[in-house]
Design a protein around this motif. Sequence first.
Motif, PDB file in Angstrom:
ATOM      1  N   GLN A  93      -9.375  -3.924   2.834  1.00 29.94           N
ATOM      2  CA  GLN A  93     -10.013  -2.639   2.700  1.00 29.94           C
ATOM      3  C   GLN A  93      -9.194  -1.584   3.334  1.00 29.94           C
ATOM      4  O   GLN A  93      -9.088  -0.467   2.228  1.00 29.94           O
ATOM      5  CB  GLN A  93     -11.062  -2.567   3.747  1.00 29.94           C
ATOM      6  N   MET A  94      -8.101  -1.939   3.895  1.00 32.19           N
ATOM      7  CA  MET A  94      -7.207  -0.844   4.203  1.00 32.19           C
ATOM      8  C   MET A  94      -6.113  -0.532   3.108  1.00 32.19           C
ATOM      9  O   MET A  94      -5.680   0.616   2.695  1.00 32.19           O
ATOM     10  CB  MET A  94      -6.212  -1.116   5.668  1.00 32.19           C
ATOM     11  N   CYS A  95      -5.863  -1.598   2.287  1.00 36.26           N
ATOM     12  CA  CYS A  95      -5.145  -1.536   1.048  1.00 36.26           C
ATOM     13  C   CYS A  95      -5.649  -0.575   0.223  1.00 36.26           C
ATOM     14  O   CYS A  95      -5.247   0.327  -0.619  1.00 36.26           O
ATOM     15  CB  CYS A  95      -4.714  -2.817   0.589  1.00 36.26           C
ATOM     16  N   GLU A  96      -6.903  -0.665   0.013  1.00 33.61           N
ATOM     17  CA  GLU A  96      -7.789   0.172  -0.727  1.00 33.61           C
ATOM     18  C   GLU A  96      -7.973   1.559  -0.257  1.00 33.61           C
ATOM     19  O   GLU A  96      -7.711   2.707  -1.051  1.00 33.61           O
ATOM     20  CB  GLU A  96      -9.218  -0.408  -1.006  1.00 33.61           C
ATOM     21  N   ASP A  97      -7.996   1.682   1.124  1.00 35.66           N
ATOM     22  CA  ASP A  97      -8.152   3.094   1.677  1.00 35.66           C
ATOM     23  C   ASP A  97      -6.757   3.917   1.314  1.00 35.66           C
ATOM     24  O   ASP A  97      -6.895   5.095   1.385  1.00 35.66           O
ATOM     25  CB  ASP A  97      -8.465   3.026   3.089  1.00 35.66           C
ATOM     26  N   ARG A  98      -5.591   3.179   1.420  1.00 35.02           N
ATOM     27  CA  ARG A  98      -4.484   3.831   1.293  1.00 35.02           C
ATOM     28  C   ARG A  98      -3.788   3.873  -0.238  1.00 35.02           C
ATOM     29  O   ARG A  98      -2.884   4.103  -0.293  1.00 35.02           O
ATOM     30  CB  ARG A  98      -3.332   3.061   2.319  1.00 35.02           C
ATOM     31  N   HIS A  99      -4.845   3.713  -1.023  1.00 34.90           N
ATOM     32  CA  HIS A  99      -4.569   3.696  -2.543  1.00 34.90           C
ATOM     33  C   HIS A  99      -3.524   2.837  -2.924  1.00 34.90           C
ATOM     34  O   HIS A  99      -2.613   2.939  -4.034  1.00 34.90           O
ATOM     35  CB  HIS A  99      -4.215   5.078  -2.904  1.00 34.90           C
ATOM     36  N   ILE A 100      -3.227   1.542  -2.568  1.00 39.14           N
ATOM     37  CA  ILE A 100      -2.035   0.800  -3.103  1.00 39.14           C
ATOM     38  C   ILE A 100      -2.668  -0.677  -3.280  1.00 39.14           C
ATOM     39  O   ILE A 100      -2.202  -1.364  -3.769  1.00 39.14           O
ATOM     40  CB  ILE A 100      -1.129   0.477  -1.667  1.00 39.14           C
ATOM     41  N   LYS A 101      -4.093  -0.800  -3.334  1.00 38.70           N
ATOM     42  CA  LYS A 101      -4.627  -2.048  -3.633  1.00 38.70           C
ATOM     43  C   LYS A 101      -4.407  -2.605  -5.124  1.00 38.70           C
ATOM     44  O   LYS A 101      -3.760  -3.638  -5.343  1.00 38.70           O
ATOM     45  CB  LYS A 101      -6.067  -2.115  -3.262  1.00 38.70           C
ATOM     46  N   ASP A 102      -4.592  -1.536  -5.820  1.00 39.96           N
ATOM     47  CA  ASP A 102      -4.558  -2.086  -7.495  1.00 39.96           C
ATOM     48  C   ASP A 102      -3.258  -2.368  -7.945  1.00 39.96           C
ATOM     49  O   ASP A 102      -2.764  -3.250  -8.540  1.00 39.96           O
ATOM     50  CB  ASP A 102      -5.102  -0.900  -8.328  1.00 39.96           C
ATOM     51  N   ILE A 103      -2.187  -1.617  -7.255  1.00 40.93           N
ATOM     52  CA  ILE A 103      -1.013  -1.542  -7.448  1.00 40.93           C
ATOM     53  C   ILE A 103      -0.419  -3.164  -7.219  1.00 40.93           C
ATOM     54  O   ILE A 103       0.550  -3.812  -7.545  1.00 40.93           O
ATOM     55  CB  ILE A 103       0.125  -0.528  -6.834  1.00 40.93           C
ATOM     56  N   MET A 104      -0.806  -3.514  -5.774  1.00 44.21           N
ATOM     57  CA  MET A 104      -0.438  -4.813  -5.378  1.00 44.21           C
ATOM     58  C   MET A 104      -0.796  -5.782  -5.892  1.00 44.21           C
ATOM     59  O   MET A 104      -0.452  -7.037  -5.836  1.00 44.21           O
ATOM     60  CB  MET A 104      -0.673  -4.856  -3.707  1.00 44.21           C
ATOM     61  N   GLY A 105      -1.905  -5.815  -6.752  1.00 46.64           N
ATOM     62  CA  GLY A 105      -2.555  -6.618  -7.561  1.00 46.64           C
ATOM     63  C   GLY A 105      -2.240  -6.760  -8.859  1.00 46.64           C
ATOM     64  O   GLY A 105      -2.642  -7.420  -9.692  1.00 46.64           O
ATOM     65  N   PHE A 106      -1.278  -5.862  -9.273  1.00 47.55           N
ATOM     66  CA  PHE A 106      -0.679  -5.817 -10.743  1.00 47.55           C
ATOM     67  C   PHE A 106       0.006  -7.141 -11.045  1.00 47.55           C
ATOM     68  O   PHE A 106       0.916  -7.465 -10.475  1.00 47.55           O
ATOM     69  CB  PHE A 106       0.032  -4.481 -10.873  1.00 47.55           C
ATOM     70  N   GLN A 107      -0.673  -7.602 -12.195  1.00 49.22           N
ATOM     71  CA  GLN A 107       0.299  -9.009 -12.573  1.00 49.22           C
ATOM     72  C   GLN A 107       0.534  -8.644 -13.929  1.00 49.22           C
ATOM     73  O   GLN A 107       0.178  -8.603 -14.989  1.00 49.22           O
ATOM     74  CB  GLN A 107      -1.149 -10.075 -12.698  1.00 49.22           C
ATOM     75  N   HIS A 108       1.873  -9.242 -13.851  1.00 47.02           N
ATOM     76  CA  HIS A 108       2.795  -9.179 -15.309  1.00 47.02           C
ATOM     77  C   HIS A 108       4.199  -9.606 -14.982  1.00 47.02           C
ATOM     78  O   HIS A 108       4.905  -9.112 -14.135  1.00 47.02           O
ATOM     79  CB  HIS A 108       2.978  -7.650 -15.712  1.00 47.02           C
ATOM     80  N   ASP A 109       4.379 -10.693 -15.610  1.00 45.78           N
ATOM     81  CA  ASP A 109       5.719 -11.223 -15.465  1.00 45.78           C
ATOM     82  C   ASP A 109       6.909 -10.167 -16.012  1.00 45.78           C
ATOM     83  O   ASP A 109       6.610  -9.522 -16.850  1.00 45.78           O
ATOM     84  CB  ASP A 109       5.956 -12.581 -16.207  1.00 45.78           C
ATOM     85  N   TRP A 110       8.125 -10.272 -15.622  1.00 43.39           N
ATOM     86  CA  TRP A 110       9.266  -9.427 -15.980  1.00 43.39           C
ATOM     87  C   TRP A 110      10.305 -10.226 -16.530  1.00 43.39           C
ATOM     88  O   TRP A 110      10.430 -11.366 -16.084  1.00 43.39           O
ATOM     89  CB  TRP A 110       9.559  -8.695 -15.007  1.00 43.39           C
ATOM     90  N   ASN A 111      11.174  -9.551 -17.062  1.00 45.32           N
ATOM     91  CA  ASN A 111      12.389 -10.115 -17.557  1.00 45.32           C
ATOM     92  C   ASN A 111      13.752  -9.656 -16.832  1.00 45.32           C
ATOM     93  O   ASN A 111      13.894  -8.495 -16.859  1.00 45.32           O
ATOM     94  CB  ASN A 111      12.521  -9.471 -19.147  1.00 45.32           C
ATOM     95  N   LYS A 112      14.340 -10.653 -16.117  1.00 46.48           N
ATOM     96  CA  LYS A 112      15.392 -10.378 -15.281  1.00 46.48           C
ATOM     97  C   LYS A 112      16.731  -9.446 -15.964  1.00 46.48           C
ATOM     98  O   LYS A 112      17.106  -8.833 -15.080  1.00 46.48           O
ATOM     99  CB  LYS A 112      15.963 -11.772 -14.764  1.00 46.48           C
ATOM    100  N   GLU A 113      16.657  -9.907 -17.171  1.00 52.73           N
ATOM    101  CA  GLU A 113      18.012  -9.129 -17.795  1.00 52.73           C
ATOM    102  C   GLU A 113      17.713  -7.611 -17.987  1.00 52.73           C
ATOM    103  O   GLU A 113      18.472  -6.724 -17.716  1.00 52.73           O
ATOM    104  CB  GLU A 113      18.066  -9.681 -19.027  1.00 52.73           C
ATOM    105  N   VAL A 114      16.494  -7.348 -18.368  1.00 48.74           N
ATOM    106  CA  VAL A 114      15.896  -6.110 -18.469  1.00 48.74           C
ATOM    107  C   VAL A 114      15.861  -5.193 -17.174  1.00 48.74           C
ATOM    108  O   VAL A 114      16.338  -4.161 -16.857  1.00 48.74           O
ATOM    109  CB  VAL A 114      14.285  -5.818 -18.988  1.00 48.74           C
TER     110      VAL A 114
END
Length: 265
Positions: A93-114
């Motif tokens: 709830q606090m993460c949602e109140d501080r507007h960071i919940k969606d960003i912390m739950g963003f799921q996407h693998d990344w390429n280490k060379e990039v």
Amino acid sequence: MVTPAIQIPVRQAGVEIVSYYNTEMTAAARLLRRQSPLDVPKDTVDYRFHTRFQQDFYQTIILAKAGIASEAQWVDWTHMANLGHEICDEVAQMCEDRHIKDIMGFQHDWNKEVIAQFYATVYFGHDPENGNKRTIYWMTEGHHYQCSYTSVCRYLRLDDQDVNRPMLHYDLPLSADQVRFMYPRDRIGNAGKVMGLYTYYSILNRLFRTTLTPRDGNPSDISAHAKNLMSRMQPDPRGGDFSVADFIWEEIKHRYTARQEVYLV
């Protein structure tokens, strides 16, 4: 589509590599980081880099790091909700109140060379053709890119008020005495450390360390401005809103300027 892979830079014959790993090269690296690579002609044969500094920094600093970059991680908020744990619910709830919940739950693998190319070539400056707004410049696979701060806010899907909220990096990292509120009375001696935190702050620290403030370094200390972030997560009125975009922007910026060894996301 070819997936970029970590590889030793192609070098021009007769051009020696400059190592920025040594401590005495820290000042030189910081100075070169502050200079716009856009103002000088390309002097490398490796298509991924514009300057020799970028190429040498990539090879002697970034490739010297065992893992190159942290693994992609995110918070499974559904799993946390299903735990039926009161403190986990308070954290969410606090993460949602501080507007960071969606960003912390963003799921996407990344390429280490990039990511490695980004940190080797990134430059934080201002765009004179766009109201001199602060802008980030970098290269990916030989192509030049740029992104304004306002665009970052939009891509992160933050509300219009984010730019007006307090910027945490304007202040120095909180001292140990200033974060004593995160510890029970009999654990105050651990202030600034991971051990001894109240459960609420312990959970937050673990989540932040793998999302907003990723670190592969010393796991026993709460890192730099992560302490300021944790302070904002106190229940109101002790805590309060902060600019999420600015926090992320400055974390990236500090991660490549603080010292010659970069901490990669």
